[in-house]
Design a protein around this motif. Structure first.
Motif, mmCIF file in Angstrom:
data_model
loop_
_atom_site.group_PDB
_atom_site.id
_atom_site.type_symbol
_atom_site.label_atom_id
_atom_site.label_comp_id
_atom_site.label_asym_id
_atom_site.label_seq_id
_atom_site.Cartn_x
_atom_site.Cartn_y
_atom_site.Cartn_z
ATOM 1 N N LEU A 1 22.051 39.644 2.379
ATOM 2 C CA LEU A 1 22.383 38.603 0.935
ATOM 3 C C LEU A 1 21.533 37.782 1.273
ATOM 4 O O LEU A 1 20.619 36.862 -0.318
ATOM 5 N N GLU A 2 21.250 36.637 2.471
ATOM 6 C CA GLU A 2 21.218 35.492 2.803
ATOM 7 C C GLU A 2 19.572 35.219 2.316
ATOM 8 O O GLU A 2 18.765 34.888 1.727
ATOM 9 N N PHE A 3 19.082 36.466 2.730
ATOM 10 C CA PHE A 3 17.865 36.702 2.868
ATOM 11 C C PHE A 3 17.080 37.268 2.165
ATOM 12 O O PHE A 3 15.996 36.777 0.693
ATOM 13 N N SER A 4 18.163 37.753 0.790
ATOM 14 C CA SER A 4 17.631 38.322 -0.364
ATOM 15 C C SER A 4 17.239 37.519 -1.532
ATOM 16 O O SER A 4 16.434 36.580 -1.892
ATOM 17 N N ARG A 5 18.390 35.804 -0.993
ATOM 18 C CA ARG A 5 18.863 34.139 -1.611
ATOM 19 C C ARG A 5 17.235 33.620 -1.237
ATOM 20 O O ARG A 5 16.295 32.817 -2.485
ATOM 21 N N TYR A 6 16.513 34.091 0.048
ATOM 22 C CA TYR A 6 15.458 32.728 0.038
ATOM 23 C C TYR A 6 13.999 33.673 -0.380
ATOM 24 O O TYR A 6 13.592 32.938 -0.667
ATOM 25 N N LEU A 7 14.260 35.166 -0.465
ATOM 26 C CA LEU A 7 13.351 35.608 -0.771
ATOM 27 C C LEU A 7 12.945 35.595 -2.603
ATOM 28 O O LEU A 7 11.912 35.032 -2.676
ATOM 29 N N ALA A 8 13.666 35.214 -2.763
ATOM 30 C CA ALA A 8 13.815 34.929 -4.036
ATOM 31 C C ALA A 8 13.710 33.399 -4.772
ATOM 32 O O ALA A 8 12.499 33.662 -5.887
ATOM 33 N N ALA A 9 14.276 33.318 -4.271
ATOM 34 C CA ALA A 9 13.263 31.316 -4.363
ATOM 35 C C ALA A 9 12.179 31.110 -3.705
ATOM 36 O O ALA A 9 11.365 30.880 -4.485
ATOM 37 N N GLU A 10 11.332 31.988 -2.837
ATOM 38 C CA GLU A 10 10.296 32.240 -2.420
ATOM 39 C C GLU A 10 9.498 32.329 -3.531
ATOM 40 O O GLU A 10 8.110 31.983 -4.011
ATOM 41 N N TRP A 11 9.795 33.857 -4.276
ATOM 42 C CA TRP A 11 8.741 34.290 -5.305
ATOM 43 C C TRP A 11 8.791 33.222 -6.434
ATOM 44 O O TRP A 11 8.009 32.963 -7.511
ATOM 45 N N LEU A 12 10.014 32.433 -6.738
ATOM 46 C CA LEU A 12 10.511 31.522 -8.123
ATOM 47 C C LEU A 12 9.264 30.272 -7.696
ATOM 48 O O LEU A 12 8.619 29.692 -8.403
ATOM 49 N N VAL A 13 9.338 29.945 -6.264
ATOM 50 C CA VAL A 13 7.804 29.138 -5.666
ATOM 51 C C VAL A 13 6.808 29.213 -6.362
ATOM 52 O O VAL A 13 5.710 28.994 -6.450
ATOM 53 N N ALA A 14 6.539 31.094 -6.086
ATOM 54 C CA ALA A 14 5.233 31.149 -6.064
ATOM 55 C C ALA A 14 4.828 31.173 -7.621
ATOM 56 O O ALA A 14 3.394 31.072 -7.992
ATOM 57 N N GLU A 15 5.266 32.082 -8.332
ATOM 58 C CA GLU A 15 5.732 32.219 -9.649
ATOM 59 C C GLU A 15 5.102 30.709 -10.088
ATOM 60 O O GLU A 15 5.034 30.724 -11.626
ATOM 61 N N ALA A 16 5.766 29.606 -10.105
ATOM 62 C CA ALA A 16 5.857 28.336 -10.637
ATOM 63 C C ALA A 16 4.643 27.673 -10.894
ATOM 64 O O ALA A 16 3.730 27.702 -9.873
ATOM 65 N N GLU A 17 4.588 27.165 -12.022
ATOM 66 C CA GLU A 17 2.620 25.385 -11.484
ATOM 67 C C GLU A 17 3.216 25.060 -11.557
ATOM 68 O O GLU A 17 3.643 23.224 -12.565
ATOM 69 N N ALA B 1 6.976 20.287 -0.922
ATOM 70 C CA ALA B 1 7.878 19.495 -0.915
ATOM 71 C C ALA B 1 9.674 21.130 -1.085
ATOM 72 O O ALA B 1 10.595 20.505 -0.354
ATOM 73 N N ILE B 2 9.270 21.045 -1.665
ATOM 74 C CA ILE B 2 10.268 22.622 -2.354
ATOM 75 C C ILE B 2 10.534 23.658 -0.871
ATOM 76 O O ILE B 2 11.477 23.929 -0.770
ATOM 77 N N VAL B 3 8.907 23.704 -0.246
ATOM 78 C CA VAL B 3 8.973 24.736 0.070
ATOM 79 C C VAL B 3 9.285 24.289 1.698
ATOM 80 O O VAL B 3 10.509 24.780 2.672
ATOM 81 N N ALA B 4 10.071 23.063 2.441
ATOM 82 C CA ALA B 4 10.232 21.484 2.863
ATOM 83 C C ALA B 4 11.496 22.016 2.984
ATOM 84 O O ALA B 4 12.215 22.394 4.147
ATOM 85 N N GLU B 5 11.785 21.879 1.770
ATOM 86 C CA GLU B 5 13.533 22.152 1.768
ATOM 87 C C GLU B 5 14.157 23.065 1.810
ATOM 88 O O GLU B 5 15.203 23.364 2.437
ATOM 89 N N LEU B 6 13.482 24.290 1.554
ATOM 90 C CA LEU B 6 14.114 25.371 1.195
ATOM 91 C C LEU B 6 14.146 25.627 3.644
ATOM 92 O O LEU B 6 14.866 26.361 4.176
ATOM 93 N N VAL B 7 12.658 25.392 3.939
ATOM 94 C CA VAL B 7 13.386 25.537 5.114
ATOM 95 C C VAL B 7 14.612 24.511 6.231
ATOM 96 O O VAL B 7 14.867 25.321 7.093
ATOM 97 N N ARG B 8 14.347 23.656 5.896
ATOM 98 C CA ARG B 8 15.858 22.886 6.156
ATOM 99 C C ARG B 8 17.134 23.961 5.674
ATOM 100 O O ARG B 8 17.767 23.658 6.588
ATOM 101 N N ALA B 9 16.770 24.421 4.679
ATOM 102 C CA ALA B 9 17.579 24.402 4.522
ATOM 103 C C ALA B 9 18.403 26.586 5.025
ATOM 104 O O ALA B 9 19.734 26.572 5.511
ATOM 105 N N MET B 10 17.304 27.112 5.569
ATOM 106 C CA MET B 10 17.055 28.211 6.481
ATOM 107 C C MET B 10 17.810 27.578 7.620
ATOM 108 O O MET B 10 18.386 28.588 8.134
#
Length: 69
Positions: free
Chosen positions: A28-44, A52-61
């Motif tokens: 479940l935790e991993f699926s959340r990270y994948l969803a966040a990664e997908w949202l970042v990839a799709e955002a303009e 900055a967002i990816v760095a924050e995701l890495v810190r959270a992980m």
């Protein structure tokens, strides 16, 4: 003597329950990270915003409580 044996048993069961919970929570935790990664990839976003967002995701992980089992 019985109290000591009981305490050891209870601690052992608590540890086993914690490991089992982590085992089932991990997908479940991993699926959340994948969803966040997908949202970042799709955002303009600009490269700086994305970094900055990816760095924050890495810190959270890798944050507290995320160590090896």
């Amino acid at each position: 003597m019985r109290v000591a044996v009981t305490n050891v048993f209870v601690r052992s069961q608590e540890m086993a329950a914690g490991h089992l919970r982590a085992y089932f929570d991990q997908p479940l935790e991993f699926s959340r990270y994948l969803a966040a990664e997908w949202l970042v990839a799709e955002a303009e976003l600009s490269g700086e915003q994305r970094a900055a967002i990816v760095a924050e995701l890495v810190r959270a992980m890798a944050g507290p409580g995320r160590g090896a089992w």
